[in-house]
Design a protein around this motif. Structure first.
Motif, PDB file in Angstrom:
ATOM      1  N   GLU A 116       1.090  -1.246  -0.080  1.00  0.00           N
ATOM      2  CA  GLU A 116      -0.642  -0.323   0.063  1.00  0.00           C
ATOM      3  C   GLU A 116       0.986   1.233  -0.156  1.00  0.00           C
ATOM      4  O   GLU A 116       0.654   2.438  -0.857  1.00  0.00           O
ATOM      5  CB  GLU A 116      -1.026  -0.770   1.664  1.00  0.00           C
ATOM      6  N   SER A 117       1.912   0.847   0.733  1.00  0.00           N
ATOM      7  CA  SER A 117       2.915   2.312   0.274  1.00  0.00           C
ATOM      8  C   SER A 117       3.429   2.550  -0.364  1.00  0.00           C
ATOM      9  O   SER A 117       3.866   1.467  -1.080  1.00  0.00           O
ATOM     10  CB  SER A 117       3.621   2.389   2.077  1.00  0.00           C
ATOM     11  N   LEU A 118       4.289   3.658  -0.923  1.00  0.00           N
ATOM     12  CA  LEU A 118       5.032   4.263  -1.874  1.00  0.00           C
ATOM     13  C   LEU A 118       5.836   3.233  -1.802  1.00  0.00           C
ATOM     14  O   LEU A 118       6.812   1.931  -2.503  1.00  0.00           O
ATOM     15  CB  LEU A 118       5.834   5.471  -1.868  1.00  0.00           C
ATOM     16  N   GLU A 119       7.169   3.133  -0.494  1.00  0.00           N
ATOM     17  CA  GLU A 119       8.686   2.684  -0.385  1.00  0.00           C
ATOM     18  C   GLU A 119       8.403   1.249  -0.869  1.00  0.00           C
ATOM     19  O   GLU A 119       8.922   0.413  -0.815  1.00  0.00           O
ATOM     20  CB  GLU A 119       8.587   3.115   1.097  1.00  0.00           C
ATOM     21  N   ALA A 120       6.686   0.097   0.253  1.00  0.00           N
ATOM     22  CA  ALA A 120       6.414  -1.085  -0.141  1.00  0.00           C
ATOM     23  C   ALA A 120       5.694  -1.423  -2.066  1.00  0.00           C
ATOM     24  O   ALA A 120       6.700  -2.282  -1.995  1.00  0.00           O
ATOM     25  CB  ALA A 120       4.916  -1.407   0.589  1.00  0.00           C
ATOM     26  N   LYS A 121       5.948  -0.174  -2.528  1.00  0.00           N
ATOM     27  CA  LYS A 121       5.880  -0.660  -4.086  1.00  0.00           C
ATOM     28  C   LYS A 121       7.293  -0.836  -4.494  1.00  0.00           C
ATOM     29  O   LYS A 121       7.660  -1.391  -5.138  1.00  0.00           O
ATOM     30  CB  LYS A 121       4.618   0.741  -3.961  1.00  0.00           C
TER      31      LYS A 121
END
Length: 221
Positions: A116-121
């Motif tokens: 969900e977060s940009l970092e996770a993507k």
């Protein structure tokens, strides 16, 4: 806490990779860290790069245990282990939550939650991109080796069934590597990741065409 969490995570992660095989070792973690930061630098939105780097170092710490059957799911195990390690170092609960979300969602498995977060993507994309391009071809072949060792027999034949006598065999052939790479590229989340993926796929497509031509198969079929 004043220490940056990225370098801390590197220090904490390295012992876990001592028994890792090449496809999921500390060098893979390093490449994923470097690539995820590279993608972050191309993003228009702000990225918590320290969180991203920490997640990259810790994302595969459970792989050696999963390979030997000690644990069933390296994503879930690494999420819990990373949280405990970071908590012991007095990392804030907010940062731990951000890091562990990246770890929990980095896998392409159907059971893995969506990032969900940009970092996770970005972590997801960097991890998948490490299975593409020139290095990716070598790494995918290493993964075949890992799975062969775990299964106790050959997992795949690095050949093309249409050009040999392997068509009647149960094991997959070289097309497995193409399918694995294509699957990963089709699941990328970020624009920088997809741009790099297109470039790496062009090389892989040329490689597989060359591979087929070397064993007498028409690459245009």
């Amino acid at each position: 806490m004043t220490q940056e969490v990225g370098p801390l995570a590197r220090t904490l992660s390295l012992p876990y990779y001592e028994d890792a095989l090449p496809a999921h070792d500390r060098f893979h973690a390093t490449r994923v860290r470097d690539l995820s930061v590279r993608l972050a630098n191309e993003c228009e939105r702000p990225v918590q790069k320290d969180v991203l780097a920490a997640a990259a170092w810790l994302h595969d710490i459970g792989r050696p245990r999963e390979r030997t059957g000690e644990i069933d799911n390296h994503d879930e195990w690494a999420t819990a282990e990373a949280a405990a390690l970071l908590e012991a170092e007095a990392v804030s609960s907010e940062r731990i939550s951000a890091i562990t979300h990246c770890i929990r969602t980095h896998s392409i498995r159907s059971s893995s939650p969506e990032p969900e977060s940009l970092e996770a993507k970005l972590l997801f994309d960097a991890d998948k991109l490490d299975a593409t391009g020139a290095r990716g071809i070598v790494r995918l072949a290493c993964i075949v080796g890992e799975r062969s060792g775990k299964a106790g027999e050959k997992f795949a034949i690095i050949d093309d069934s249409s050009a040999s006598e392997t068509s009647s065999m149960d094991r997959p052939d070289i097309t497995l590597l193409r399918e694995w790479a294509r699957e990963r590229l089709d699941h990328l989340y970020t624009s920088p990741g997809r741009r790099l993926g297109k470039s790496r796929w062009r090389f892989m497509d040329e490689f597989f065409t060359r591979f087929e031509s070397e064993i007498g198969v028409d690459g245009d079929r």
